[in-house]
Design a protein around this motif. Structure first.
Motif: not given
Lengths: 913, 209
Positions: A828, A830, A879-881, A896-899
């Motif tokens: 992912v 981040f 998951r995003v956020g 934090t996870v971001v798209p």
């Protein structure tokens, strides 16, 4: 000092003299003399201090085998001064003694040797436990021979030579010369290795009379290459001989190897047999005959064979008076009238010295009576033992029979010298059992407190140590060796090997043959690491055809495998901004570049890549990734279709060779009608990227580059700057971009033309670091950086590429199973909550304090103004956020996870028309 | 659009030549050293022949094409045949190398195109993929012995043969022509490693004693 009664020495040129420095003294020497010989002539008797007890040691073997003459010469440590030629202005200093050779404080260990028994380091210093680091530091500081000065300037770099011959003869004595001549006269090309500066071997010690007929024939024979001062130190599989001459490493391959390394006199084990003034007979002869230096004036000869009488005669010839010949045999005929007293069935019990040897104590083995004989030399003429280390390394094996070691197993291609005058390769056995053991040889025996019976001079191992080791259960020769360290010093058992075997046999009441020998491993003589490193002195460097342009443009280079690539020119952030706002260009010539030609070309790509290729039209290109049979990602790249049966494919820089072999392997496995052509070294490539890329290319290309006729993922052949090129419209860095491939020879004109044309847009070259930031902003993964040996496409965000509806592709089955199970983790994007912080790649992702993943790429994005990265996290957290922590330096730093992608998510810039 | 000047091709040693003051001249679209070679040691001359045309023929019919070029019989493994203006080498059962002596080998190229089309073989122009050096002089074997584990004696590497081998850690093709003498060896090396190899040969030759 040689008073003129001696020959000048076979190696010495008396017409050339010079001086060198030893401990602040000026020492005179003659050309050809060894440092040891010159020092001995100047009155020096103590050459070093022993390894463990710091006892005084003087010249002994004079052949470079024992450790008794190790000194520091011009900054080189552990030099064998007995054979190292003296040279003008050398600076020689002692080692392993403080403050001086004559007075060494650590001689204390000799006095307290009772507390340093064999294997003491396994038994002492472990209690109290907290003291161990202090003990360890102290022991490490004291132990070892010599000190390497890591700040000392490197010596001459070693060189390397490969030699091939029909026959290689090791040893230039009579046997060696005879073998070499025989092979040469049969028409073979022969290499003859001799470690001394002259041929002749032991004949040089008997009566040096200059070149004899055999020597002259060898030296003048057209088929014989004589390598003097060349030492063979290893014999390996495939008849490979490792040798060195000075600092040149020789790797010799020979159809046949003949080992003619002669023999050595085994020393006797007696009290104080390590004192300066105690020599093997050959040592005395070498000093006199080779270097013209008498070892003393009055000698006692100790022997157990006919060698004693012969040695006494030789000593007399070189002007050393013989005080007595002490023969351990109960009866022996001298063969002629002697001028010296003979003591049959006697042995030497001990030697006594102050500054020099002053006497020996001998004892009649029948009556037990003893007497003292004054002398300044004790010459040991023990039975001669053939030097078989190289034969053992080659796999030749021996059995003990009739008191001798005899060949038990031969090896094809390996033979040994058979001098007509002596029995080859019969390791004689000294009659230990037939003589009473001298007093004090047993554990704790009388006399041990003040005298030591040395078996191994290198490691200061005494006979008492071997008794104790056997008593503790180390009664097999290999374990006895490891526990006592006998045979493990610089001489590697040359001086002590046979004695250890015989003592082990006596202590364990076994025949010598049942005890066996220890394993002989290369190197049989110490070799300087610089010489060994000569084999690896060359480090290939691959340069792109634009290398010198980069150099002239102040590029900072980085290594990428063998390649040199520009990491940056003016700073990565500036280069990134240039690409995003205007124009940049990077040299990507290091990419793997292959042509796949033939009726089955598309079939090969279908099976190699995860995605579909049969529907790719000529003039179009496609991104693809490939897996191994386990479904693990191994590489990615772009391939363009040139014609129905012809593709042009790229692979990553680091994997180029491996992927080409991979293609070859599967082509052969599937028997596809395909020709694979590696164009990596033929084609340069450059990536022109940025909003103004099209304008620049349009000015130089002879084909239409408008967005309509040359869209994203288009592939064209045409001329750029007048040079035939292949151009792919791709966007690894996330901007309008063209990858221009051209022949190497014309890369520089093409690059320079593009740079000139780009000046109006303030074009900048950009390096690998800027490229990594740009691709990370775009969310493109780097296989090998963001993936590892467990990463698969379904978890790495490439599931869109995997076409399970294809009939077959490599990795399909495991990926199908994984699809059924569902991915366990995900790659992912981040961002850090603290925008500016960039944590090291590889840092752990933690959740509730437990590590659950890792970050693979992190950079500060100049475009976005924050720190971004890619990380592997568990599927349920992908998951995003989702907020997680990254553990770094003991702290948990929030992210934090971001798209993905971070930049231009709709690809508008990339696909710009 | 302005007319684009014809690009002049450069060998991988171009920069080395410039730095060492070698005069370059333009010939057949290449920058070529004007002198015959560089004297790198007593009795050793190293010449950059990277501009000479080089071709590989790939495919099952490669051997028969070699036979057709060289004469009536097929080439043996590692054999080199000399035709009028080029050397033909058997590199593998499905690969031959054709190495011209000159930069301009249009005739040879056309002939190869014709043969490859006829026999359905793949012709690859290797001119820009491989650099070529010629090492000549009476110290050739001495310097090669310090560079390669190959037996470079006339018995191990006789005139009229080639050998794909390792030289200072890189894979190259050594070719020993029958003429003019055994004291000349041609070295074909990947373009990107050419400067490294050239520098290493120069350095090792300079250290020969």
């Amino acid at each position: 000092v040689n008073d003129g009664s001696l020959p000048t020495g076979a190696f010495v040129d008396p017409t050339r003299s010079f001086t060198f420095q030893f401990e602040g003294r000026t020492i005179p020497a003659l050309a050809g003399q060894s440092i040891g010989a010159a020092l001995y002539a100047a009155g020096q008797r103590i050459f070093t201090r022993s390894f463990k007890y710091h006892r005084p040691r003087g010249l002994f073997c004079v052949s470079g085998d024992c450790p008794n003459c190790l000194m520091n010469v011009d900054g080189r440590t552990n030099v064998r001064t007995c054979v190292e030629p003296a040279r003008p202005e050398q600076k020689v200093t002692h080692q392993n003694a403080w403050p001086s050779l004559e007075f060494d404080c650590l001689r204390l260990f000799d006095t307290f040797s009772r507390h340093l028994p064999v294997g003491f380091y396994y038994k002492r210093f472990h209690r109290p436990r907290w003291m161990w680091p202090i003990f360890e530091h102290t022991v490490r500081h004291i132990a070892g021979l010599g000190r390497v000065d890591i700040h000392h300037a490197a010596h001459d770099q070693g060189a390397m030579e490969y030699v091939h011959a029909d026959v290689c003869v090791i040893g230039g004595g009579r046997a060696g010369m005879t073998e070499a001549l025989r092979a040469a006269e049969d028409g073979g090309q022969v290499v003859l290795l001799e470690r001394l500066p002259q041929l002749g071997g032991r004949t040089l010690l008997v009566a040096y009379a200059g070149d004899d007929e055999l020597t002259r024939k060898c030296r003048s024979h057209a088929n014989i290459r004589v390598c003097l001062e060349t030492t063979a130190f290893g014999l390996y599989e495939g008849n490979l001989i490792a040798a060195f001459s000075g600092n040149t490493l020789l790797k010799i391959r020979a159809g046949r190897i003949v080992v003619c390394t002669g023999g050595r006199q085994q020393p006797f084990v007696l009290a104080n047999n390590d004192l300066p003034g105690v020599f093997p007979g050959d040592g005395v002869l070498r000093l006199a005959r080779l270097y013209g230096v008498p070892a003393g004036q009055r000698a006692v000869v100790l022997t157990d064979s006919d060698e004693g009488q012969a040695l006494a005669l030789q000593l007399q010839q070189i002007g050393i008076s013989v005080a007595a010949v002490v023969d351990q045999r109960p009866a022996a005929e001298p063969g002629h009238k002697t001028d010296w007293p003979m003591y049959l069935a006697n042995t030497v019990l001990s030697a006594t010295a102050r500054a020099r040897l002053i006497s020996v104590l001998i004892q009649d083995s029948k009556s037990g009576q003893s007497q003292e004989i004054h002398c300044d030399l004790l010459c040991m003429a023990g039975r001669r033992q053939p030097a078989v280390e190289l034969l053992l390394q080659a796999g030749v094996r021996f059995r003990h029979e009739d008191g001798c070691w005899k060949i038990d197993k031969e090896v094809p291609g390996i033979s040994w010298g058979k001098s007509p005058s002596r029995q080859p390769l019969s390791l004689g056995e000294r009659g230990y059992d037939s003589l009473p053991s001298p007093p004090g040889t047993g554990v704790g025996g009388e006399g041990e407190a003040t005298s030591k019976y040395f078996v191994c001079l290198c490691e200061d191992v005494t006979e008492k140590d071997l008794h104790q080791a056997v008593a503790e259960g180390f009664d097999e020769i290999e374990t006895l060796k490891r526990y006592s360290t006998a045979n493990m010093g610089p001489c590697q058992g040359k001086m002590c090997g046979q004695n250890v075997v015989e003592i082990c046999a006596r202590l364990t009441n076994r025949p010598v043959g049942a005890v066996g020998t220890t394993t002989s491993r290369p190197p049989v003589v110490p070799v300087e690491l610089a010489t060994l490193a000569a084999a690896h002195a060359h480090h290939p460097v691959r340069r792109t055809p634009l290398h010198h342009w980069h150099e002239a443009s102040s590029a900072v280079f980085m290594d990428a495998g063998l390649w040199k690539r520009p990491e940056s020119y003016c700073g990565p952030a500036e280069e990134v901004r240039s690409v995003r706002s205007s124009l940049g260009m990077i040299d990507v010539s290091t990419l793997g570049k292959f042509e796949i030609v033939g009726p089955d070309a598309v079939e090969l790509l279908e099976r190699i890549y995860l995605n579909r290729w049969s529907d790719l039209r000529p003039g179009r290109a496609r991104y693809g990734a490939m897996c191994n049979e386990d479904g693990i990602l191994i590489d990615d790249g772009v391939a363009g279709r040139l014609a129905t049966d012809r593709f042009y494919m790229t692979a990553t820089t680091g994997n180029a060779d491996a992927i080409f072999q991979w293609l070859e392997l599967w082509k052969a496995t599937w028997r596809l009608d395909v020709t694979l052509i590696d164009r990596t070294s033929a084609m340069a490539a450059m990536n022109l990227a940025g909003p103004h890329a099209r304008e620049v290319l349009a000015a130089l290309a002879d084909f239409d580059v408008s967005g309509k006729s040359f869209p994203y993922m288009g592939f064209r052949e045409g001329r750029v700057a007048g040079v035939p090129c292949r151009v792919l419209r791709i966007g690894f860095v996330g901007e309008l971009g063209y990858e221009i491939h051209c022949p190497n020879a014309c890369a520089r004109p093409v690059w320079e033309a593009l740079m000139d044309e780009g000046k109006k847009f303030a074009i900048r070259p950009f390096g690998v670091e800027a490229q990594r930031i740009l691709r990370l902003e775009k969310g493109h993964i780097l296989i090998g950086q963001d993936t590892d040996a467990l990463s698969n496409p379904l978890e790495a965000g490439l599931e869109w590429m995997v076409r399970f509806d294809k009939a077959a592709f490599i990795g399909k089955e495991p990926l199908l199973r994984l699809q059924e199970m569902g991915p366990r983790s995900r790659l992912v994007g981040f961002t850090m909550l603290d925008d500016a912080r960039v944590l090291p790649e590889g840092s752990q992702v933690v959740d509730d304090g437990r590590p659950v993943g890792r970050i693979t790429s992190t950079r500060y994005s100049p475009t976005l103004g924050k720190s971004i990265g890619l990380a592997w996290v568990p599927r349920e957290r992908a998951r995003v956020g989702y907020r997680f922590e990254i553990r770094w330096n003991g702290m948990d730093v929030p992210a934090t996870v971001v798209p993905l992608p971070f930049y231009d998510p709709d690809g508008i810039r990339l696909k710009s028309c | 659009m302005n007319p684009i000047p014809q690009a002049v091709a450069r060998t991988p040693l171009h920069e080395w030549h410039v730095r060492h003051g070698v005069v370059l001249e333009i010939q057949d679209g290449w920058y070529l050293p004007a002198s015959a070679g560089v004297n790198i040691s007593d009795g050793l001359i190293l010449t950059d022949q990277s501009t000479s045309a080089k071709f590989h023929v790939l495919g099952k019919e490669a051997a028969s094409i070699a036979g057709e070029l060289a004469g009536s019989t097929d080439l043996r493994a590692n054999e080199v045949r000399e035709i009028e203006s080029a050397y033909i080498c058997s590199l593998a059962p499905d690969r031959i190398g054709v190495y011209a002596n000159s930069t301009n080998a249009t005739g040879l190229h056309n002939l190869l195109i014709e043969l490859c089309e006829k026999r359905k073989a793949e012709l690859v122009d290797m001119t820009g993929a491989e650099a070529a050096f010629n090492l000549s002089g009476h110290e050739v074997e001495a310097v090669l012995r310090r560079l390669t584990p190959l037996d470079v004696s006339p018995a191990g590497f006789p005139p009229g043969t080639c050998a794909a081998t390792i030289v200072v850690g890189i894979r190259v093709l050594l070719l020993r022509p029958r003429a003019p003498s055994r004291e000349a060896v041609r070295i074909y090396v990947p373009w990107d490693l050419a400067e490294y190899l050239w520098s290493t040969i120069t350095e090792v030759a300079g250290n020969l004693t």
